[in-house]
Design a protein around this motif. Structure first.
Motif, short mmCIF file in Angstrom:
data_model
loop_
_atom_site.label_atom_id
_atom_site.label_comp_id
_atom_site.label_asym_id
_atom_site.label_seq_id
_atom_site.Cartn_x
_atom_site.Cartn_y
_atom_site.Cartn_z
N GLU A 245 -39.38 56.00 -18.00
CA GLU A 245 -40.48 57.07 -17.98
C GLU A 245 -41.48 56.76 -17.09
N TYR A 246 -41.85 57.64 -16.23
CA TYR A 246 -42.63 57.26 -15.22
C TYR A 246 -44.20 57.83 -15.93
N ILE A 247 -44.91 56.76 -16.14
CA ILE A 247 -46.28 57.13 -16.71
C ILE A 247 -47.30 57.62 -15.64
N ALA A 248 -48.34 58.03 -15.85
CA ALA A 248 -49.22 58.59 -14.70
C ALA A 248 -49.40 57.69 -13.55
N SER A 249 -49.81 56.44 -13.72
CA SER A 249 -50.10 55.56 -12.88
C SER A 249 -49.15 55.16 -11.80
N VAL A 250 -47.68 55.17 -12.52
CA VAL A 250 -46.53 55.01 -11.76
C VAL A 250 -46.06 56.21 -10.93
N ARG A 251 -46.34 57.38 -11.60
CA ARG A 251 -46.02 58.46 -10.78
C ARG A 251 -47.13 58.62 -9.63
N GLN A 252 -48.29 58.54 -9.75
CA GLN A 252 -49.08 58.55 -8.71
C GLN A 252 -48.80 57.62 -7.49
N LEU A 253 -48.38 56.47 -7.87
CA LEU A 253 -48.25 55.46 -7.01
C LEU A 253 -46.87 55.95 -6.11
N LEU A 254 -45.81 56.40 -6.74
CA LEU A 254 -44.62 56.77 -6.17
C LEU A 254 -45.12 58.07 -5.26
N ASP A 255 -45.92 58.84 -5.69
CA ASP A 255 -46.17 60.23 -4.88
C ASP A 255 -46.93 59.59 -3.73
N GLY A 256 -48.06 58.90 -3.98
CA GLY A 256 -48.71 58.14 -2.67
C GLY A 256 -47.79 57.45 -1.60
N LEU A 257 -46.87 56.77 -2.16
CA LEU A 257 -46.08 56.04 -1.16
C LEU A 257 -45.26 56.97 -0.51
N ALA A 258 -44.98 58.23 -1.18
CA ALA A 258 -43.82 59.12 -0.32
C ALA A 258 -44.71 59.95 0.44
N GLU A 259 -45.97 60.16 0.21
CA GLU A 259 -46.78 60.75 1.40
C GLU A 259 -47.12 59.82 2.65
N LEU A 260 -47.37 58.66 2.36
CA LEU A 260 -47.68 57.69 3.31
C LEU A 260 -46.42 57.37 4.23
N THR A 261 -45.37 57.37 3.57
CA THR A 261 -44.13 56.94 4.36
C THR A 261 -43.18 58.26 4.85
N GLY A 262 -43.54 59.35 4.25
CA GLY A 262 -42.71 60.43 4.71
C GLY A 262 -40.98 60.37 3.87
N ILE A 263 -41.05 59.55 2.92
CA ILE A 263 -39.83 59.24 2.33
C ILE A 263 -39.67 60.08 1.03
N THR A 264 -38.76 61.04 0.88
CA THR A 264 -38.65 61.95 -0.19
C THR A 264 -37.72 60.83 -1.32
N TYR A 265 -38.10 60.86 -2.45
CA TYR A 265 -37.59 60.31 -3.40
C TYR A 265 -37.35 60.82 -4.73
N ALA A 266 -36.03 60.47 -5.20
CA ALA A 266 -35.46 60.97 -6.49
C ALA A 266 -35.68 60.03 -7.52
N ASP A 267 -35.94 60.58 -8.84
CA ASP A 267 -36.20 59.78 -10.14
C ASP A 267 -35.15 58.75 -10.15
N ASP A 268 -34.00 59.09 -10.08
CA ASP A 268 -32.89 58.23 -10.23
C ASP A 268 -32.64 57.38 -8.99
N ASP A 269 -33.25 57.57 -7.99
CA ASP A 269 -33.06 56.53 -6.52
C ASP A 269 -34.36 56.45 -5.92
#
Length: 439
Positions: A245-269
């Motif tokens: 389960e991705y709580i808000a802080s975790v989701r914000q971290l993942l989204d922020g990393l994705a934006e900074l790196t240009g990497i698209t991510y999937a919840d299962d990978d």
């Protein structure tokens, strides 16, 4: 050094002095305690005209608290706290004496250099500078150097909250350890540095599994063997797949990393994204779901005697709102012949990233490192902010450090060859001083 040194001019001395005082916490009451370190803190605070109080929950288990009056005492006070105890260190495993506070390779080495005498020193340096200046902070500051955090804070933060809550009267927010350090990775426009600001932390459930069976001779078949029953329970719990389960802080971290790196991510990978975090990856992976790790076993007293009991220690960490489900799952997996005892528990925390105090933290960091990003994250462990939450005080992790890109920092928490770069310590002191002056 001048008669009135700046905070960053004396933070190295303070850090070395604190590391040099062995405050190992073995969790069973057998360590040296925090009294000597607390007396050192008292002397550093009284020297600059402050009036701190040394408080013992029991002989040797000492904390120090001092309140500094602000310009506007009607505002909610800010608690700035650290812990004085450290986990034990086996000197034979280290390159240096873990309590010598040696300067080597532009770092201060020793137990507590990362967790968390570096932050203790930064706090002391900033407070001493503030006191010498004669200026008042914007609001009241409550400075705490606390005992026993490494064993759950029962003789430190929790004891103070239960027995001396007036020390924190009027406080609304707090900052402490395990947040604000940098990670460096390849971003969309080249090398990118991001600071991980802790806004959440998992709850703690330290459990003991006790298996019951029939004692007997080691040469006789026994279908009620407590050791076997315990082993089967361990295997079931270890094999259990905890849902993500991705709580808000975790989701914000993942989204922020994705934006900074240009990497698209999937919840299962998440691997391509989390790889960017280096050593901090483990901390983040620990916040994607509840966890349960076995840490100790105890059974039997002779090779040819089947014991009637066996026990195991289990360290569980749960996301906000998950405690009841985790406990029910562990009890079900343990089975009918194994009791589940709670040794220690503490709450999960989840504070907003969209808050004025977070904006002040960001501003202090970006004033020193304007090209960086600041992202929220959830801590897989715990801090003394859990105890303060019982008084309605919202806690964050903010021990700011700008770290070299090649330093594998996060694994040094409770690790071997713990060390903090001198320049990182000075950077953090400047950031913390700016934050306290504008909070």
């Amino acid at each position: 050094m001048t008669d009135n040194p700046r905070a960053e001019d004396e933070v190295v001395r303070l850090c070395q002095d604190l590391i040099g005082i062995d405050t190992s916490n073995y969790g069973d009451g057998s360590g040296p305690g925090e009294r000597k370190a607390a007396e050192y803190v008292m002397s550093e605070l009284t020297e600059v005209g402050l009036d701190p109080e040394l408080i013992e929950s029991e002989p040797g288990r000492a904390s120090v608290v001092v309140r500094i009056e602000g310009e506007d005492s009607s505002r909610g006070a800010l608690v700035v706290h650290g812990h004085l105890d450290v986990v034990p260190a086996n000197a034979a495993d280290w390159q240096v004496d873990p309590f010598a506070a040696e300067l080597k390779d532009d770092c201060i080495w020793g137990r507590g250099a990362v967790d968390m005498k570096d932050m203790d020193a930064m706090i002391l340096a900033c407070v001493r500078e503030l006191a010498r200046s004669g200026k008042k902070p914007p609001r009241d500051l409550i400075i705490g150097m606390l005992a026993d955090e490494e064993a759950g804070g029962l003789k430190g933060s929790h004891w103070l909250v239960d027995h001396r809550p007036e020390l924190f009267e009027g406080a609304t927010e707090a900052i402490s350890e395990v947040g604000g350090y940098s990670v460096t990775f390849e971003g969309t426009s080249g090398e990118q540095r991001a600071y991980l600001l802790q806004t959440a932390e998992k709850g703690i459930a330290w459990l003991r599994l006790v298996a019951h069976g029939r004692a007997g001779h080691g040469s006789v078949p026994n279908d009620e063997n407590a050791v076997v029953r315990l082993a089967q329970a361990i295997a079931r719990i270890d094999a259990h797949v905890w849902p993500r389960e991705y709580i808000a802080s975790v989701r914000q971290l993942l989204d922020g990393l994705a934006e900074l790196t240009g990497i698209t991510y999937a919840d299962d990978d998440l691997s391509p994204l989390l790889t960017k975090l280096g050593g901090a990856r483990g901390f983040v992976e620990g916040t994607l779901q509840d966890t349960a790790n076995f840490t100790m076993l105890d059974s039997g007293y002779k090779h040819n005697v089947i014991p009637q009991g066996a026990s195991a220690s289990l360290d569980c960490r749960f996301l906000p709102g998950h405690e009841d489900d985790l406990m029910a799952t562990i009890r079900e997996l343990a089975g009918e012949f194994v009791d589940v005892e709670v040794v220690h528990r503490d709450i999960a925390l989840d504070a907003p990233f969209d808050a004025p105090i977070v904006e002040q933290m960001k501003a202090a960091l970006l004033a020193e490192d304007p090209e960086a990003a600041v992202l929220p994250y959830c801590l897989s462990g715990g801090t003394d902010n859990k105890a303060l939450q019982q008084l309605g005080i919202t806690g964050y992790g903010f021990a700011p450090l700008r770290l070299p890109a090649d330093l594998d920092f996060a694994p040094m928490f409770h690790g071997i060859d713990e060390r903090v770069p001198v320049e990182s310590l000075k950077f953090g002191t400047r950031v913390l001083s700016r934050f306290l002056a504008n909070s």
